[in-house]
Write an enzyme that holds these catalytic residues in place. Structure first.
Site, PDB file in Angstrom:
ATOM      1  N   LYS A   1       0.847  -1.216   0.000  1.00  0.00           N
ATOM      2  CA  LYS A   1       0.000   0.000   0.000  1.00  0.00           C
ATOM      3  C   LYS A   1       0.869   1.248   0.000  1.00  0.00           C
ATOM      4  CE  LYS A   1      -2.179  -0.302   3.931  1.00  0.00           C
ATOM      5  NZ  LYS A   1      -1.958  -1.536   4.631  1.00  0.00           N
TER       6      LYS A   1
ATOM      7  N   ASP B   1       7.233   3.361   5.970  1.00  0.00           N
ATOM      8  CA  ASP B   1       6.597   3.820   4.728  1.00  0.00           C
ATOM      9  C   ASP B   1       6.915   5.288   4.439  1.00  0.00           C
ATOM     10  OD1 ASP B   1       5.311   1.755   3.308  1.00  0.00           O
ATOM     11  OD2 ASP B   1       3.788   1.604   4.873  1.00  0.00           O
TER      12      ASP B   1
ATOM     13  N   GLU C   1      -8.745  -2.969  15.220  1.00  0.00           N
ATOM     14  CA  GLU C   1      -8.248  -1.641  15.587  1.00  0.00           C
ATOM     15  C   GLU C   1      -8.313  -0.620  14.451  1.00  0.00           C
ATOM     16  OE1 GLU C   1      -6.582  -4.523  15.714  1.00  0.00           O
ATOM     17  OE2 GLU C   1      -4.442  -4.274  15.354  1.00  0.00           O
TER      18      GLU C   1
ATOM     19  N   LYS D   1      -7.857 -15.782  -8.476  1.00  0.00           N
ATOM     20  CA  LYS D   1      -9.154 -15.770  -7.800  1.00  0.00           C
ATOM     21  C   LYS D   1      -9.531 -14.377  -7.307  1.00  0.00           C
ATOM     22  CE  LYS D   1     -10.344 -20.092  -8.007  1.00  0.00           C
ATOM     23  NZ  LYS D   1     -11.538 -20.441  -8.793  1.00  0.00           N
ATOM     24  N   THR D   2     -10.763 -13.984  -7.567  1.00  0.00           N
ATOM     25  CA  THR D   2     -11.213 -12.642  -7.179  1.00  0.00           C
ATOM     26  C   THR D   2     -11.984 -12.631  -5.859  1.00  0.00           C
ATOM     27  OG1 THR D   2     -13.312 -12.847  -8.337  1.00  0.00           O
ATOM     28  CG2 THR D   2     -11.468 -11.962  -9.595  1.00  0.00           C
ATOM     29  N   LYS D   3     -12.302 -13.808  -5.344  1.00  0.00           N
ATOM     30  CA  LYS D   3     -13.170 -13.859  -4.160  1.00  0.00           C
ATOM     31  C   LYS D   3     -12.612 -13.067  -2.964  1.00  0.00           C
ATOM     32  CE  LYS D   3     -16.398 -16.496  -4.145  1.00  0.00           C
ATOM     33  NZ  LYS D   3     -17.615 -16.228  -4.914  1.00  0.00           N
ATOM     34  N   PRO D   4     -11.308 -13.208  -2.651  1.00  0.00           N
ATOM     35  CA  PRO D   4     -10.808 -12.424  -1.511  1.00  0.00           C
ATOM     36  C   PRO D   4     -11.041 -10.918  -1.704  1.00  0.00           C
ATOM     37  CG  PRO D   4      -9.186 -14.064  -2.161  1.00  0.00           C
ATOM     38  CD  PRO D   4     -10.260 -14.086  -3.210  1.00  0.00           C
TER      39      PRO D   4
ATOM     40  N   GLY E   1      22.384   0.407  15.232  1.00  0.00           N
ATOM     41  CA  GLY E   1      21.804  -0.639  16.060  1.00  0.00           C
ATOM     42  C   GLY E   1      21.884  -0.263  17.532  1.00  0.00           C
TER      43      GLY E   1
ATOM     44  N   CYS F   1      26.229   5.575  12.333  1.00  0.00           N
ATOM     45  CA  CYS F   1      25.837   5.697  13.728  1.00  0.00           C
ATOM     46  C   CYS F   1      26.565   4.665  14.599  1.00  0.00           C
ATOM     47  CB  CYS F   1      24.318   5.590  13.846  1.00  0.00           C
ATOM     48  SG  CYS F   1      23.729   6.375  15.350  1.00  0.00           S
TER      49      CYS F   1
ATOM     50  N   HIS G   1      22.495   9.288  10.293  1.00  0.00           N
ATOM     51  CA  HIS G   1      21.889   8.264   9.437  1.00  0.00           C
ATOM     52  C   HIS G   1      21.646   8.855   8.045  1.00  0.00           C
ATOM     53  CE1 HIS G   1      21.182   5.062  12.318  1.00  0.00           C
ATOM     54  NE2 HIS G   1      20.884   5.994  13.207  1.00  0.00           N
TER      55      HIS G   1
ATOM     56  N   GLU H   1      21.322   7.501   5.378  1.00  0.00           N
ATOM     57  CA  GLU H   1      20.442   6.677   4.536  1.00  0.00           C
ATOM     58  C   GLU H   1      19.033   7.251   4.435  1.00  0.00           C
ATOM     59  OE1 GLU H   1      21.733   5.763   7.484  1.00  0.00           O
ATOM     60  OE2 GLU H   1      20.361   4.518   8.659  1.00  0.00           O
TER      61      GLU H   1
HETATM   62  N1  GLN Z   1      23.142   2.470  20.196  1.00  0.00           N
HETATM   63  C1  GLN Z   1      23.896   3.599  19.742  1.00  0.00           C
HETATM   64  C2  GLN Z   1      23.479   4.867  20.472  1.00  0.00           C
HETATM   65  O1  GLN Z   1      22.400   4.925  21.014  1.00  0.00           O
HETATM   66  C3  GLN Z   1      23.779   3.762  18.242  1.00  0.00           C
HETATM   67  C4  GLN Z   1      22.389   4.056  17.782  1.00  0.00           C
HETATM   68  C5  GLN Z   1      22.192   3.902  16.306  1.00  0.00           C
HETATM   69  O2  GLN Z   1      22.972   3.252  15.624  1.00  0.00           O
HETATM   70  N2  GLN Z   1      21.133   4.478  15.778  1.00  0.00           N
HETATM   71  O3  GLN Z   1      24.204   5.810  20.489  1.00  0.00           O
END
Ligand code: GLN
Length: 551
Positions: free
Chosen positions: A17, A71, A149, A187-190, A352, A379, A505, A507
């Site tokens: 979506k 999204d 919900e 199938k179209t039923k769903p 992470g 990061c 970040h 990205e």
């Molecule tokens: N865990 C690390 C911090 O809190 C890095 C966070 C992350 O990579 N977004 O600083």
């Protein structure tokens, strides 16, 4: 007054979506319209910031520090606009607002109820993004019709039509038309059931977008049109595409944007050339390059969605098809011992939280530094690169982040001074866009081509300024800092082809036709390495299977 398009989903989740909404957004923008998108999420978390990536995939961060649904990343990449935290509302945040109003006494004397109080708040959220500088608002309702919900959201978008007038609203329902093997038929039923469910909430869809593996026949479209009571032109088929960036062209060929514009009397000449150019570049991206993505959530690739898209965008720029090798960070030491990382042309160390897998990232950072393998740290990636450098170059044996070892002798990564010792971590993250000043002559300044840049952040820990001098004396360059020079925002290693870390970040800011400079230069360095290695070693005999780390 802006026009409103509501996108709901039926039959199954994960039908795309968000990509359908994003693609339509782009098609409308290509008609010269000003478009914005938003996502209404029926779950109770205030935002996805507290959810495990395994549950919900990536948390997409906006410039204003909103922690939002992934999204929104598709929205930004497709319509090429920066959105705000207002573009994502959850049941939790809606109840929070209503409950705060109740405590303030805003509803004095009244019984506070789902209808009208929650539904009114949902309508307010929709109106909030319908600013005067927007022609079309596309609102995606998360979840699937039939969920418990989702009901207040369906009621709110149903009422919304009366609020702004019938001609100003269009309801699009995205469904699945499955192929049932034994019957040998689609199938179209769903779809019929899903539309019946939507109607039972008072919403008759104007358009049905049917997802399918293979194209739908005209007869099947006629059947859906007849049984679901929509125009034949309004049955739009989104058969599986080779890549997501083709979707706007597919939906246009199916007549989606023409139909929606006719329905709502939207004017505007479509000019597809810029998007066709994007798709041509995607198709022409064939130079192979292999990037190892070393993470702890790799079993759910959506946890790294924007990183993956950024790598692809950088590939498009260089005519390269980026093959991502998904590497579980806990396995890195074993793979290194077996010599298996040598097949990588470059490495990304993504963000992470928590200590699991960190040692593997540190080992990968060391390998890339010592072997001259291009490496981009995002990061947590920057943090593990700095720890690696402190341990193995400076000789600070147990250097670590206090996130992973609170008693480390060398806290290379630590909370900012003013946050040390505070027990409650709530609200202490650095979130959203911050400026950084880049050192002239550095690789990062060269990449960005400008001395001051803004990137989005989402982290709690920082490069510890007390160790900066020691690491720099040993050869690391803190090549970008906050404008007050206190926070290290970028690191790099002079003399290395590409060993760059950013505390941000990047990205979140890459676009298919405008790759982020750091990803662009990572892929450039990886291609150079690959092509130099290939020139030095003869190609394997035809039919030799490619090694794989993913199996
Ligand atoms: N865990 C690390 C911090 O809190 C890095 C966070 C992350 O990579 N977004 O600083």
């Amino acid at each position: 007054m802006p026009k409103h398009i509501f996108v709901t989903g039926g039959v199954a989740s994960s039908l795309g979506k968000g990509l359908t909404a994003s693609s339509l957004g782009r098609l409308l923008k290509l008609r010269g319209l000003r478009v914005t998108l938003q996502k209404l999420d029926p779950y109770i978390n205030i935002d996805p910031g507290t959810m495990n990536p395994f549950e919900h995939g990536e948390v997409f961060v906006t410039d204003d520090g909103g922690e939002t649904d992934l999204d929104l990343g598709h929205y930004e990449r497709f319509i090429d606009e920066n959105l705000s935290r207002n573009s994502n509302a959850t049941t939790g945040s809606i109840y929070q607002a209503v409950l705060a109003a109740e405590r303030r006494g805003d509803y004095l004397g009244k019984t506070v109820q789902v209808i009208p109080h929650i539904t009114d708040e949902i309508k307010r959220r929709i109106e909030r993004v319908a600013r005067n500088d927007v022609d079309v608002v596309i609102t995606e309702v998360g979840g699937t019709v039939g969920d418990i919900e989702i009901l207040p959201f369906l009621e709110a978008i149903r009422q919304f039509r009366n609020l702004v007038g019938r001609d100003n609203v269009c309801y699009i329902h995205v469904t699945l038309v499955p192929f049932i093997g034994p019957a040998g038929e689609q199938k179209t039923k769903p779809t019929q059931h899903s539309v019946t469910e939507l109607r039972s909430r008072g919403i008759q869809p104007d358009v049905i977008v049917c997802r399918s593996d293979d194209p739908l026949s005209p007869e099947l479209k006629r059947k859906i049109s007849a049984l679901c009571d929509v125009d034949e032109r309004a049955v739009v088929n989104a058969a599986d595409a080779k890549n997501i960036y083709q979707l706007p062209l597919i939906l246009h060929d199916e007549g989606l944007d023409d139909y929606v514009c006719d329905l709502m009397r939207i004017e505007g000449e479509l000019d597809l050339t810029t998007w066709e150019a994007v798709v041509e570049k995607v198709d022409a991206a064939t130079r192979p390059v292999r990037i190892g993505l070393i993470g702890k959530y790799i079993k759910l690739p959506d946890a790294y969605l924007s990183v993956v898209e950024s790598l692809k965008h950088a590939g498009f720029h260089h005519g390269a098809k980026v093959e991502i090798v998904w590497i579980q960070s806990e396995n890195v030491e074993g793979l290194l011992a077996a010599g298996e990382l040598s097949q990588l042309d470059g490495i990304v160390l993504p963000g992470g939280f928590g200590s699991r897998g960190v040692e593997g990232k540190i080992a990968a950072a060391r390998y890339s530094r010592e072997e001259g393998v291009p490496c981009l740290g995002l990061c947590l990636g920057l943090q593990t690169m700095a720890i690696e450098f402190a341990r193995n170059v400076v000789g600070l044996a147990d250097a670590n982040s206090t996130e992973f070892d609170p008693t480390t002798q060398y806290p290379i990564i630590d909370l900012m001074l003013e946050q040390r010792g505070i027990e409650d971590k709530g609200g202490t993250m650095r979130l959203g866009a911050y400026y950084a000043v880049l050192a002239s002559g550095s690789q990062v300044a060269e990449a960005y081509g400008e001395p001051v840049v803004s990137e989005r952040h989402r982290h709690r820990y920082e490069f510890n300024e007390e160790y900066r001098e020691q690491l720099e004396t040993a050869g690391l360059w803190c090549s970008g800092t906050s404008p007050d020079k206190r926070l290290v925002e970028f690191i790099e290693l002079p003399g290395h082809p590409f060993w760059v870390g950013t505390q941000a970040h990047p990205e979140f800011k890459s676009r298919p036709d405008r790759p982020h400079p750091l990803f662009r230069d990572l892929i450039a360095a990886a291609l150079t390495r690959r092509e130099a290695t290939n020139a030095a070693t003869p190609a394997p005999a035809a039919g030799t299977p490619e090694p794989s780390l993913t199996s």
